[in-house]
Write a protein that holds these residues in place. Sequence first.
Motif, PDB file in Angstrom:
ATOM      1  N   THR A  19       0.605  -1.159  -0.003  1.00 30.51           N
ATOM      2  CA  THR A  19      -0.131  -0.089   0.041  1.00 30.51           C
ATOM      3  C   THR A  19       0.988   1.296   0.052  1.00 30.51           C
ATOM      4  N   LEU A  20       1.941   1.439   0.786  1.00 29.66           N
ATOM      5  CA  LEU A  20       2.952   2.473   1.040  1.00 29.66           C
ATOM      6  C   LEU A  20       3.693   2.557  -0.449  1.00 29.66           C
ATOM      7  N   LEU A  21       4.076   1.532  -1.069  1.00 30.26           N
ATOM      8  CA  LEU A  21       4.714   1.602  -2.190  1.00 30.26           C
ATOM      9  C   LEU A  21       3.741   2.043  -3.295  1.00 30.26           C
ATOM     10  N   SER A  22       2.616   1.441  -3.340  1.00 30.67           N
ATOM     11  CA  SER A  22       1.420   1.960  -4.414  1.00 30.67           C
ATOM     12  C   SER A  22       1.358   3.711  -4.045  1.00 30.67           C
ATOM     13  N   ARG A  23       1.124   4.360  -2.968  1.00 32.10           N
ATOM     14  CA  ARG A  23       1.082   5.665  -2.703  1.00 32.10           C
ATOM     15  C   ARG A  23       2.215   6.346  -3.078  1.00 32.10           C
ATOM     16  N   VAL A  24       3.413   5.825  -3.073  1.00 36.65           N
ATOM     17  CA  VAL A  24       4.623   6.660  -3.487  1.00 36.65           C
ATOM     18  C   VAL A  24       4.541   6.441  -4.845  1.00 36.65           C
TER      19      VAL A  24
END
Length: 122
Positions: A19-24
């Motif tokens: 999820t964090l990587l997708s947001r980045v």
Amino acid sequence: MSEILKNAGSSPADDTIVTLLSRVVSDAGEVARAEVDLQKAKVFSKVSDAKGGVVMAAIAAVLGLLALIGLVVGLLMILTPVVGPIWATVIVVGGLLVLAAIFAMVAVSRFKAMFAVPGANA
């Protein structure tokens, strides 16, 4: 790409990293689009400033040309009673052609110097 990353792991820790990587990745794309929009706005601002400058330069050139025409007509009017209309015209036009030739020779020499190959003596 985010679909592949979401399906790769099933643990809760992997889901939060995904999820964090997708947001980045999403935020980086938004930043890139915003930067492109900013650069477009800067270019359009410079173009509008340049338009105003070009218009003012054109007006100045036209007014300068009109002043030069007035000067030539004035010279013709001054010389006509002294030497006659034909000789006044010959003198003024001849003087202008000499000046034009001098400016043309200077321009040609500057262009030759500008486009000369360094080190070549031709």
